[in-house]
Scaffold this active site. Structure first.
Site, short mmCIF file in Angstrom:
data_model
loop_
_atom_site.label_atom_id
_atom_site.label_comp_id
_atom_site.label_asym_id
_atom_site.label_seq_id
_atom_site.Cartn_x
_atom_site.Cartn_y
_atom_site.Cartn_z
N HIS A 84 19.64 -22.33 5.42
CA HIS A 84 19.57 -21.89 4.12
C HIS A 84 18.98 -20.65 3.78
CE1 HIS A 84 15.61 -24.11 4.14
NE2 HIS A 84 15.16 -23.60 3.12
N ASP A 220 19.57 -26.90 10.43
CA ASP A 220 19.52 -25.95 9.50
C ASP A 220 19.00 -24.74 10.33
OD1 ASP A 220 19.05 -24.74 7.22
OD2 ASP A 220 17.79 -26.19 6.26
N SER A 650 10.24 -22.27 4.84
CA SER A 650 11.36 -22.41 5.38
C SER A 650 11.72 -21.43 6.53
CB SER A 650 12.55 -22.33 4.40
OG SER A 650 12.43 -23.47 3.54
N1 ASP Z 1 13.32 -26.56 2.07
C1 ASP Z 1 12.21 -26.07 1.37
C2 ASP Z 1 12.49 -25.04 0.50
O1 ASP Z 1 13.84 -24.61 0.58
C3 ASP Z 1 10.89 -26.01 2.17
C4 ASP Z 1 9.84 -26.66 1.55
O2 ASP Z 1 9.52 -26.26 0.24
O3 ASP Z 1 9.27 -27.29 2.35
O4 ASP Z 1 11.78 -24.44 -0.30
#
Ligand code: ASP
Length: 717
Positions: A84, A220, A650
């Site tokens: 991502h 991911d 991330s």
């Molecule tokens: N997946 C989250 C983000 O994209 C990571 C997190 O906030 O722990 O911000």
């Protein structure tokens, strides 16, 4: 002891028993939490985490394009981050013919790695405390506006001096709400190439439904490489550039994790608000979050429906959709968590205990007596302006894109109006603009119009003054009619119309731009905010900031039993914890890891969120996991631990006690999204993809074993 004191005392003490709260700045890590980390299982010396006279793990932790984290895993600067985090780069290289989002991408040799103009990767060279220098000459008597100005000037001066002396870049950031200032000396690399990405059916498996959720089965990760000039220095993309030779890269642990193992996450968490007053938490919970959620829900309804109908739209809107839905879902979880874990009551108890203590000590009483009330008063005064600000973000910056697109033509209008600007200069500007219409590659006017239609009612009527759109809205026109007219009549709703306008452009045509409905609408909104809202908000914020600074320092003094690591601000931090599951709600208990078995359990060929690629199924059937299997024979996919992380973490490397890589942090659980405001070591868990799943996908699934060969693998600790 009063009831309240007893409650808060037990709350503070229970927090103390678990030392995992906190995002620690690495330059003083040994003094700050060295013994705690050792007790929990850190085996290497803290100096291996951060050093300036020799290489250390910090040299392998890379700020990825300003918003994520990544880690160097080879002497050829192979860089791992989340799928991502690399998503918009993967999306930009994707077409209907070469759909890397859908099918994945793997460079089988260096020459196939793909350049990403405009992105960067930053390595921190050194962190220095410059508080004394920055605050020199500032006293309690200094007015807030002067204080800010002096600090900015001083910081600029220090940065310029350091950049000159070292040849590196630098920046200074405030910590503890301006009670401390740290200088970061950085090396910024501009040539960062895409090396590999799994298909979204692995890298984003479970999509929005599983986002922020445990148990999780998402692979991911994506793979990049930093390139440098032939003399190993940062350089813009050039063919002659070579893979950067890093000072340090990290070994990869093939053994995996067991329950209670020590974990350390090293990265760049974005924002937390762990010390704000109750009044602010209340406004977030009751006003700001509901409003943001409502606005995003409206645009997601439109985008999701459009993406489900058309392949091209799916590519064009993939990154935008993710950006919007990620925070949308987080805020929902955050509000639920804050309510369930009685955040307001806890903040209130802290404030009451604070009041009890200062009342018992005359010096403190004099100094802090009015502080909490003043903060609440300021919060109430600022709320309407904060609402305006959040509507601006949600509508103007995150909503229909046509508005921001028109911004560039303000420059054209002012050039045309300015007699000192020649016709040639204007023609040059036009010629340049014709080359810069990439915006339309990922734009669909009908979707944009539908987004505007669903959001405009909230935006205009809910919180903003009705004459907000005074220059664009015609008398008697409904909002829907206005929106239809905007897209129908504007020059800016398609590439064709824009190109035609630019082709025929004559200086005097600037007047037509000034009458363009999309241009006018953008200007109305922009002016309303920047002329009427922002100055007032800025004045109030400067007062709020100074109160928050005093509040922060006061809490540290009056309630010393709490842990005080500085709130996240996008700078390099270490957080430590241990591998452990949790009990999310009454009657349920979650294990600490997931496996490929679970990927198969979730499979649903009729639901695009849970399609499992054929090749992965074959590997699963054959149990062909090679050296990446756990010692139980399972293929582990992800694990949870009690590290205090946030957005920006991330892609952060997750290390074992020996400093070997065991995973890539990519998310938090639904119950943890509150941790930006209230961290609970009992319930908050960060989610990491097991590094062996990353290697398995690269090697066995994608046939890119040459990338694994670049790494240093540790079979036994
Ligand atoms: N997946 C989250 C983000 O994209 C990571 C997190 O906030 O722990 O911000």
């Amino acid at each position: 002891m009063s009831k309240i004191t007893a409650f808060i005392f037990s709350f503070l003490l229970s927090a103390q028993l678990f030392a995992t709260e906190g995002m620690w700045v690495p330059n003083k890590i040994a003094e700050l939490v060295g013994p705690e980390m050792k007790t929990m299982g850190l085996k290497i010396e803290p100096s291996a985490l951060y050093a300036i006279n020799q290489s250390s793990i910090k040299d392998a932790v890379v700020h990825f394009n300003g918003g994520c984290t990544s880690v160097l895993v080879s002497g050829q600067a192979l860089l791992l981050t989340n799928h991502h985090c690399g998503y918009s780069q993967i999306q930009k290289h994707s077409t209907l013919e070469n759909n890397y989002l859908k099918d994945g991408f793997w460079a089988m040799k260096l020459s196939e790695e793909l350049a990403n103009p405009g992105m960067d990767a930053t390595i921190i060279q050194e962190i220095r405390d410059v508080t004394d220098e920055v605050l020199e000459g500032i006293s309690v008597e200094t007015k807030e506006a002067d204080r800010n100005e002096q600090i900015l000037a001083k910081a600029k001066e220090i940065v310029a001096k350091i950049e000159e002396e070292t040849g590196y870049s630098a920046y200074i950031k405030p910590f503890y709400y301006g009670n401390q200032y740290l200088l970061f000396i950085t090396e910024v690399f501009q040539d960062v190439r895409l090396v590999g990405a799994p298909p979204s059916s692995i890298g984003k498996y479970g999509f929005d439904t599983d986002n922020w959720v445990w148990p999780r089965h998402t692979g991911d990760f994506s793979v990049f490489r930093i390139y440098a000039s032939p003399d190993n220095k940062p350089a813009e993309y050039a063919e002659e550039n070579k893979p950067y030779q890093p000072k340090h890269f990290v070994p990869v642990n093939l053994q995996g994790v067991e329950k209670d193992d020590f974990t350390l996450v090293y990265g760049f968490p974005g924002t937390t608000q762990n010390y704000i007053p109750e009044a602010e938490v209340k406004n977030i919970l009751e006003v700001i979050n509901p409003m943001r959620i409502k606005m995003r829900e409206a645009s997601l309804d439109v985008i999701d429906a459009a993406m489900s109908k058309d392949e091209l739209t799916k590519i064009q809107y993939a990154a935008k959709q993710s950006r919007i839905s990620n925070a949308y879902k987080k805020w929902i979880g955050q509000s639920k968590g804050l309510i369930r874990h009685r955040a307001l009551e806890k903040r209130d108890s802290i404030e009451q205990l604070f009041t009890e203590r200062i009342n018992a000590k005359p010096g403190w009483k004099e100094k802090y007596r009015t502080l909490i009330d003043e903060m609440a008063k300021m919060e109430a005064l600022a709320l309407p302006f904060n609402i305006n600000r959040n509507y601006l973000i949600e509508f103007y910056y995150m909503g229909p894109e046509i508005l921001r697109y028109t911004e560039r033509y303000r420059e054209l209008v002012s050039m045309c109006q300015d007699e000192s600007v020649s016709d040639e200069a204007i023609e040059e500007w036009i010629a340049e603009q014709k080359e810069k219409q990439g915006f339309f590659d990922n734009y669909n006017a009908q979707i944009d119009e539908d987004i505007m239609k669903t959001q405009i009612g909230f935006f205009v009527e809910d919180q903003q003054p009705l004459d907000l759109l005074k220059n664009v809205r015609k008398g008697g026109e409904s909002l829907e009619e206005m929106v239809e007219r905007v897209y129908e009549d504007s020059y800016f709703s398609s590439r064709e119309k824009v190109m035609e306008m630019l082709d025929k452009f004559k200086r005097k045509h600037y007047k037509k731009i000034m009458e363009d409905p999309a241009f006018l609408m953008a200007l109305d909104i922009y002016n309303h905010y920047f002329v009427e809202v922002r100055p007032q908000l800025a004045a109030l914020s400067s007062k709020t900031d100074s109160l928050q600074r005093v509040w922060m320092a006061a809490q540290m003094k009056v309630l010393p039993e709490r842990t005080y690591s500085p709130d996240a601000n996008g700078t390099l931090r270490i957080t430590f914890g241990k591998v452990e599951g949790y009990d999310p709600f009454d009657g349920a208990s979650y294990a600490y890891y997931t496996t490929l078995e679970g990927v198969m359990e979730k499979e649903d060929p009729n639901n695009p969120e849970y399609v499992v690629p054929e090749k992965l199924k074959q590997l699963y059937e054959a149990k062909d996991y090679g050296r990446y299997a756990h010692n139980t024979g399972e293929m582990r996919v992800a694990f949870v631990a009690s590290n205090h992380t946030s957005g920006g973490n991330s892609g952060s490397p997750v290390f074992d006690g020996n400093g070997n890589l065991i995973g890539l942090n990519f998310d938090r659980t639904w119950e943890s999204t509150m941790s930006d405001i209230l961290f609970s070591p009992v319930i908050c868990r960060n989610i990491s993809v097991d590094i062996r799943y990353v290697l398995f996908i690269m090697d066995k699934y994608a046939g890119a074993g040459h990338l694994v060969d670049e790494m240093t693998l540790v079979e036994k600790n």
